[in-house]
Every structure is written in C-alpha cells, then in structure tokens.
Design a protein around this motif. Structure first.
Motif, PDB file in Angstrom:
ATOM      1  N   PRO A 125       0.807  -1.224   0.000  1.00 56.66           N
ATOM      2  CA  PRO A 125       0.000   0.000   0.000  1.00 56.66           C
ATOM      3  C   PRO A 125       0.840   1.274   0.000  1.00 56.66           C
ATOM      4  N   THR A 126       0.293   2.296  -0.659  1.00 56.09           N
ATOM      5  CA  THR A 126       0.884   3.638  -0.604  1.00 56.09           C
ATOM      6  C   THR A 126      -0.210   4.573  -0.100  1.00 56.09           C
ATOM      7  N   LEU A 127       0.131   5.814   0.149  1.00 61.80           N
ATOM      8  CA  LEU A 127      -0.886   6.747   0.642  1.00 61.80           C
ATOM      9  C   LEU A 127      -2.035   6.875  -0.352  1.00 61.80           C
ATOM     10  N   GLU A 128      -1.728   6.779  -1.641  1.00 55.79           N
ATOM     11  CA  GLU A 128      -2.784   6.910  -2.649  1.00 55.79           C
ATOM     12  C   GLU A 128      -3.518   5.589  -2.864  1.00 55.79           C
ATOM     13  N   ARG A 129      -2.776   4.520  -2.900  1.00 53.47           N
ATOM     14  CA  ARG A 129      -3.327   3.203  -3.241  1.00 53.47           C
ATOM     15  C   ARG A 129      -3.139   2.264  -2.062  1.00 53.47           C
ATOM     16  N   HIS A 130      -4.166   2.146  -1.255  1.00 55.49           N
ATOM     17  CA  HIS A 130      -3.974   1.369  -0.025  1.00 55.49           C
ATOM     18  C   HIS A 130      -5.126   0.400   0.253  1.00 55.49           C
ATOM     19  N   LYS A 131      -6.146   0.404  -0.615  1.00 50.69           N
ATOM     20  CA  LYS A 131      -7.345  -0.387  -0.276  1.00 50.69           C
ATOM     21  C   LYS A 131      -7.228  -1.852  -0.701  1.00 50.69           C
ATOM     22  N   ILE A 132      -7.878  -2.699   0.087  1.00 54.09           N
ATOM     23  CA  ILE A 132      -8.047  -4.101  -0.303  1.00 54.09           C
ATOM     24  C   ILE A 132      -9.539  -4.323  -0.521  1.00 54.09           C
ATOM     25  N   VAL A 133      -9.875  -4.943  -1.634  1.00 58.04           N
ATOM     26  CA  VAL A 133     -11.276  -5.275  -1.931  1.00 58.04           C
ATOM     27  C   VAL A 133     -11.475  -6.768  -1.683  1.00 58.04           C
ATOM     28  N   ILE A 134     -12.452  -7.097  -0.842  1.00 55.16           N
ATOM     29  CA  ILE A 134     -12.813  -8.505  -0.633  1.00 55.16           C
ATOM     30  C   ILE A 134     -14.333  -8.636  -0.753  1.00 55.16           C
ATOM     31  N   GLU A 135     -14.834  -9.858  -0.797  1.00 56.79           N
ATOM     32  CA  GLU A 135     -16.290 -10.007  -0.810  1.00 56.79           C
ATOM     33  C   GLU A 135     -16.792  -9.898   0.637  1.00 56.79           C
ATOM     34  N   ALA A 136     -17.912  -9.208   0.824  1.00 55.17           N
ATOM     35  CA  ALA A 136     -18.525  -9.176   2.154  1.00 55.17           C
ATOM     36  C   ALA A 136     -18.862 -10.621   2.497  1.00 55.17           C
ATOM     37  N   GLY A 137     -18.661 -11.002   3.731  1.00 55.67           N
ATOM     38  CA  GLY A 137     -18.943 -12.392   4.085  1.00 55.67           C
ATOM     39  C   GLY A 137     -17.858 -13.338   3.587  1.00 55.67           C
ATOM     40  N   ALA A 138     -16.656 -12.802   3.395  1.00 53.54           N
ATOM     41  CA  ALA A 138     -15.531 -13.698   3.075  1.00 53.54           C
ATOM     42  C   ALA A 138     -15.284 -14.586   4.292  1.00 53.54           C
ATOM     43  N   PHE A 139     -14.617 -15.698   4.079  1.00 54.17           N
ATOM     44  CA  PHE A 139     -14.305 -16.592   5.194  1.00 54.17           C
ATOM     45  C   PHE A 139     -13.573 -15.792   6.284  1.00 54.17           C
ATOM     46  N   PRO A 140     -13.945 -15.977   7.559  1.00 54.78           N
ATOM     47  CA  PRO A 140     -13.376 -15.135   8.614  1.00 54.78           C
ATOM     48  C   PRO A 140     -11.848 -15.049   8.602  1.00 54.78           C
ATOM     49  N   SER A 141     -11.179 -16.157   8.346  1.00 47.72           N
ATOM     50  CA  SER A 141      -9.708 -16.116   8.382  1.00 47.72           C
ATOM     51  C   SER A 141      -9.184 -15.119   7.345  1.00 47.72           C
ATOM     52  N   ASP A 142      -9.846 -15.055   6.196  1.00 50.34           N
ATOM     53  CA  ASP A 142      -9.434 -14.096   5.159  1.00 50.34           C
ATOM     54  C   ASP A 142      -9.680 -12.670   5.639  1.00 50.34           C
ATOM     55  N   GLN A 143     -10.802 -12.481   6.331  1.00 52.81           N
ATOM     56  CA  GLN A 143     -11.082 -11.138   6.846  1.00 52.81           C
ATOM     57  C   GLN A 143     -10.027 -10.725   7.864  1.00 52.81           C
ATOM     58  N   TYR A 144      -9.704 -11.662   8.772  1.00 57.32           N
ATOM     59  CA  TYR A 144      -8.683 -11.327   9.780  1.00 57.32           C
ATOM     60  C   TYR A 144      -7.341 -11.046   9.086  1.00 57.32           C
ATOM     61  N   ALA A 145      -7.048 -11.867   8.080  1.00 56.20           N
ATOM     62  CA  ALA A 145      -5.752 -11.708   7.399  1.00 56.20           C
ATOM     63  C   ALA A 145      -5.654 -10.329   6.745  1.00 56.20           C
ATOM     64  N   VAL A 146      -6.684  -9.936   5.992  1.00 58.63           N
ATOM     65  CA  VAL A 146      -6.572  -8.634   5.303  1.00 58.63           C
ATOM     66  C   VAL A 146      -6.629  -7.481   6.308  1.00 58.63           C
ATOM     67  N   GLN A 147      -7.460  -7.617   7.333  1.00 59.96           N
ATOM     68  CA  GLN A 147      -7.513  -6.540   8.336  1.00 59.96           C
ATOM     69  C   GLN A 147      -6.147  -6.364   8.993  1.00 59.96           C
ATOM     70  N   SER A 148      -5.527  -7.493   9.333  1.00 60.98           N
ATOM     71  CA  SER A 148      -4.242  -7.386  10.032  1.00 60.98           C
ATOM     72  C   SER A 148      -3.152  -6.862   9.095  1.00 60.98           C
ATOM     73  N   GLN A 149      -3.238  -7.178   7.809  1.00 62.24           N
ATOM     74  CA  GLN A 149      -2.261  -6.633   6.854  1.00 62.24           C
ATOM     75  C   GLN A 149      -2.414  -5.118   6.739  1.00 62.24           C
TER      76      GLN A 149
END
Ligand SMILES: Cc1ncc(COP(=O)(O)O)c(C=O)c1O
Length: 426
Positions: A125-149
């Motif tokens: 991520p950079t200040l301009e480009r920092h977002k991650i797009v996932i599907e709502a209701g992704a498997f919880p482990s994936d949600q935790y992984a992207v949130q923690s990243q």
C-alpha cells in the motif's frame, strides 16, 4: 458441457441407473466412506470441508515412515522418493488442477499462512493506493488476514477495506457490481482478494473478468481458492491472476490440516525485487547447502517457500492427486455439473417454501456445493437430517451446505438425501 436437467426424474430407479452409467462411479471405491451405526455408509456431503481419505493415503505415508525408520537422515537423499525434492513430485499434478504452469505452482504451509506470505509481496500500500477489496462475508480467516495486513502497514481498516456487498434482497454478487465498486474506488485499490468460490453461498466468481478489470484499474489481483481447487475449472495462468492460495483438505482430500498450495503468475517468476519473507527453502536449491548468508530466491512460486517440507503431509496429498490425474479434472467437472443439477432438480421438486437454494443456478457460477437457506433459521431440520445419516453442515445463521463431490458421491446419494430432506420437512 450440457447438464441433463430436462431429463432428470425424481425416482430411485432413475438415480440408480444414472449411478450405474456413471463412468466415474467406481472412484468411490478408492475412498473410505464413514459408516453409520447401522453399518451403512453415511451420506457424506462435506467434501467442501474435509475430503474423504483415499485408501492409498496410508501406503503413501507408510512409505515415508519406512524410509525414516530404515534410513534416518539419509532419507533426504536415499528415500524411495528423496525428501529433499519431494514437493516437486506434486507440482505438475497440482498445476494441472489449477490451470497453471509448474513454475507458477508450489505446495507449502497452510492457507492463511500463505495468504499472509503472498500479501507481503503483493499488498504494497501507498498513501494513494492502499485499499483491499474482498467479498462481504468472506471466510473469517481471510477477513482477519486482510484486516491485520492493513493495520500492519499503518492504515485504518475503515478507510482501507472495501467489501463487495450483494444488492438488497440478493445473496449473490453480480459481476457488474464488482466492476462498479472497482471503478468507484479506482486509483485507491492496491489489492483485490476474492474467494474463487464463496464458502457460504457457493457462488463462483468470474475470475477472468475480475482480474481483467482489477488490472485495468492498476490493482493486483489474488484469489483464495479453498473452495475452488479440485472443484471448478481453473485457468489461473490464462486468467492472468497475480497470485492465489488454497488448502488441500477439502476437495483435494489430503487430510485434516493438509498442506496448502500457492500460485504466483509466471510474470513475477523472476521479479526478485518483490519484497518477500525469506527462508532457506526458498533459496536457490543449487547453492542452498553452501549456507551462505545472502538469500538468492528460486525462480517462480518455489521462491516463496520458507521451511523444509512436511513430507507426511505431502505424501497423503500425493495419494489424492494421483486419483485426480486418473479421473481427469474435465471429467470430474462434467459429472459435478450433472450431479449438482440433479440435486437442484430434486430440491425444486420438494416444493416447500421453508427451503430455498441461494447458490447461483448457472453451473458456471458455482461448483458442486448448494447452500440451502432454511426459513426462520430452523436448525431442527439440519439436526433431523443428520440423525438420518446425512453428513452436511450448518452455517449460521440459516444455511445447510451440501456438496456432492463427483469423486465419491453418486446420483443415488443425492436422491437419498432429497428423500430424507423431504421426509424431515413433512
Ligand atoms: C475460504 C477459506 N479461507 C481460509 C480458510 C482457512 O484455512 P486454514 O485454516 O488452512 O488457514 C478456510 C478454511 O476452511 C477457507 O474455507
């Protein structure tokens, strides 16, 4: 590939005859099917959670136990299948299953671990480009992984995580809505990380299209293929995805906690400037044992390995990959489409408002799983079918997931399941 929907019949005889004509039917004999107290096979529909044990898995693992017993450390070089390069034995077969080249494929670690390792390289991520797009209701482990990243890089989840939501009163995502969200967030998206098949709804995403539009917006595109590998037709190389990771204990029958797999597209194979977490097994194998302190990554996906490989896990997966190779992925998918269409047909014949299928009806937008929504979240229905020998699973708040797996489920299994469901509803 055409399904036979119009020719389906809701009779035991039809199911039996179709099972008898099934050219893949005999593969069931290659698996252990758990038994009910009565001694009959359970109706096993949870290959989307843990695949059944290939009968050959024991011999594959025992070979390695034997070599360890008789050779000790020498097994690294002198085992029947030398441990030093054992993982390479699985590369070609795994690459075929995901539609990739050998250089793009490696088996290693577990899924969540691999997603993190890949995000180290592909979420920059950079200040301009920092977002991650996932599907709502992704498997919880994936949600935790992207949130923690996101947090690891010093960003805020509420600014940097974009979740793709289905429209109001809809349960599956429309590709045009994915396109719209990507267009709306355009320059700020660093990474799109979707499940190839959503674990809850069973929806398979149009990975080719998502990759295309993701790349057009300047994002990196990766997939979690936990519910896709060994289940749907994958062409990761041609689709041009940047990376993917999956587990092998579901459709690939490697056993609980089995080894994961990783795809990194060939165009990144020699991009040694990509930041990565390094370990000695990712180091150039020709010079690995010179024990130099300068890390020289291997070309391709193998360069993401960290540790020496868990041979017993690899061995049990090999047993299953051999079966996949013999059966042929295209044949399995053809049967899968028919088997799941048959399940869908039988469910529609039940004509009961208390159940509805939320998985897409289009066979190209799903794998073998159907997710059955139960009105008023009535878990008693699930309990009742379980008591009658059905092994499916309940996912909160209101879904029974049923996955007829073409390697070991039959049309008769599906028929019996529908009869039990009908009885329990009555
Ligand atoms: C879609 C998906 N992602 C991640 C995981 C987590 O896998 P693991 O425990 O192997 O890291 C699973 C497990 O079922 C999954 O289905």
């Amino acid at each position: 590939m055409q399904t036979q929907r119009t020719k389906f019949e809701s009779t035991e005889e039809f199911a039996r005859k179709t099972s008898e004509r099934d050219s893949l039917g005999h593969f069931r004999e290659r698996f252990y099917v758990p038994k009910q107290a009565s001694g009959e096979d359970v109706l096993y529909f949870t290959g989307n959670s843990l695949g059944l044990q290939p009968k050959t898995a024991r011999a594959f693992v025992e070979q390695e136990l034997k070599d360890w017993e008789t050779l000790g450390v020498e097994g690294h070089f002198r085992a029947k299948n030398a441990w030093m390069s054992y993982h390479e034995l699985l590369t070609e077969q795994m690459a075929n299953i995901i539609g990739a080249r050998a250089v793009e494929t490696v088996v290693m670690n577990s899924l969540s671990v691999n997603l993190h390792l890949l995000m180290v390289s592909f979420y920059r991520p950079t200040l301009e480009r920092h977002k991650i797009v996932i599907e709502a209701g992704a498997f919880p482990s994936d949600q935790y992984a992207v949130q923690s990243q996101i947090k690891f890089h010093g960003f805020d989840v509420k600014d940097s995580l974009v979740e793709l939501q289905p429209r109001e009163n809809e349960t599956i995502l429309r590709t045009e809505d994915i396109e719209r969200t990507i267009a709306e967030n355009g320059d700020s998206i660093a990474l799109i990380l979707l499940g190839g098949v959503n674990y809850y709804t069973g929806q398979a995403f149009d990975m080719r299209r998502v990759t295309e539009i993701g790349h057009a917006s300047g994002a990196v595109v990766g997939f979690d293929l936990a519910h896709a590998a060994g289940n749907i037709k994958l062409d990761l190389h041609d689709w041009n995805a940047d990376f993917a990771a999956w587990c092998s204990y579901k459709y690939l029958n490697s056993g609980p906690g089995g080894i994961g797999g990783v795809f990194v597209h060939e165009r990144h194979a020699e991009n040694f400037d990509l930041p990565r977490f390094a370990g000695w097994w990712g180091h150039d194998k020709a010079t690995r044992f010179l024990m130099d302190d300068k890390f020289v990554p291997m070309r391709g996906a193998e360069g993401w390995q960290l540790s020496n490989q868990p041979i017993f896990l690899l061995a049990s997966l090999r047993a299953s990959l051999d079966i996949f190779e013999t059966a042929g992925m295209d044949n399995l998918i053809e049967k899968s489409r028919n088997l799941t269409a048959y399940l869908e047909f039988l469910l529609s014949e039940i004509k009961d408002e208390r159940i509805s299928v939320i998985t897409p009806a289009d066979p190209y937008q799903r794998g073998c799983q159907l997710s059955i929504r139960v009105q008023n979240s009535d878990k008693n229905l699930f309990k009742a079918i379980s008591e009658k020998g059905v092994v499916a699973d309940w996912r909160e708040p209101d879904v029974i997931r049923v996955a007829p797996v073409p390697l070991y489920n039959s049309f008769t299994d599906v028929y019996q399941f529908a009869e039990i469901l009908k009885d329990c509803l009555a």
